[in-house]
Design an enzyme around this catalytic site. Sequence first.
Site, short mmCIF file in Angstrom:
data_model
loop_
_atom_site.label_atom_id
_atom_site.label_comp_id
_atom_site.label_asym_id
_atom_site.label_seq_id
_atom_site.Cartn_x
_atom_site.Cartn_y
_atom_site.Cartn_z
N THR A 1 17.24 -15.10 41.98
CA THR A 1 16.21 -14.93 41.51
C THR A 1 15.26 -14.77 42.96
OG1 THR A 1 14.70 -16.80 42.57
CG2 THR A 1 16.01 -16.91 40.17
N GLU A 2 15.85 -13.55 43.99
CA GLU A 2 15.46 -13.24 45.40
C GLU A 2 14.67 -12.39 45.01
OE1 GLU A 2 19.29 -15.03 46.74
OE2 GLU A 2 18.69 -14.20 44.93
N VAL A 3 14.76 -10.92 44.38
CA VAL A 3 13.91 -9.97 43.86
C VAL A 3 12.55 -10.63 43.86
CG1 VAL A 3 15.74 -8.40 44.32
CG2 VAL A 3 14.85 -9.22 41.64
#
Length: 259
Positions: free
Chosen positions: A135-137
């Site tokens: 989920t980094e973005v």
Amino acid sequence: MTQPLVLYSVEDRIATISLNRPEKRNALNPELVALLTERFLEAAGDEQVKVVILKAEGETFSAGADLAYLQQLQQNTYEENLQDSQNLRTLFSTIYHLPKVVIAQVEGHAIAGGCGLANVCDFVFAVPEANFGYTEVKLGFVPAIVSCFLIRKINENLARRILLTGELFNAHQALDYGLINFVTKKEDIHQNARNFALNLCGSASLNSLGVTKELLGKTTNAGLEKSLDLAVGINARVRESEDFKKGIASFLHKEKINW
């Protein structure tokens, strides 16, 4: 008495390493990363250990990086962030290249760095309720180090979908994607993972298992170390970006992020 952040035990030639930070959803901070690395190196050097099982206490396998800690890092220099990123790389590489088989026993969500932690293991057992995803973005961050290992498990088209959308997917989807090996009921996962480990202990040579892992690592991933060098630098650089600062602050304050 304070419990250690990482639990370690050995029985029947199986070392069990457990993340023990359930109150923080087993989020990865420097101390946890360092202790995990130490325990895996301990298992690697233990002649009584043939297989390692990685699991977690509590309801979450790992929520990834400790975001409160990452917010503190915004005061760090680039060199300090580079070293912190290097430490995470060392943990993942240690597990990936460990001369003993590593089985992840995922009984809760494995998100971002937590998903990466599971996927550097040789085999992954997961309960149906577990969600996976990078989920980094969505937080203004970049799945830098974890992407180096992900792209070696799945095709580029699927990797782009997973990494660029930041979408979550369940264990059955993860199985279809090739990210995990077995989906098993919660009441059965401990015994199933243990039986799998015991079978490896009794049916395969320790030396052969280690050399085979080395062979696979060197013949299929010749460019891995260069990729990780690049990823560590990107990881450190992105921590200085305004989007990263905005994303972390919004998450910690439970505010909707308008990108």
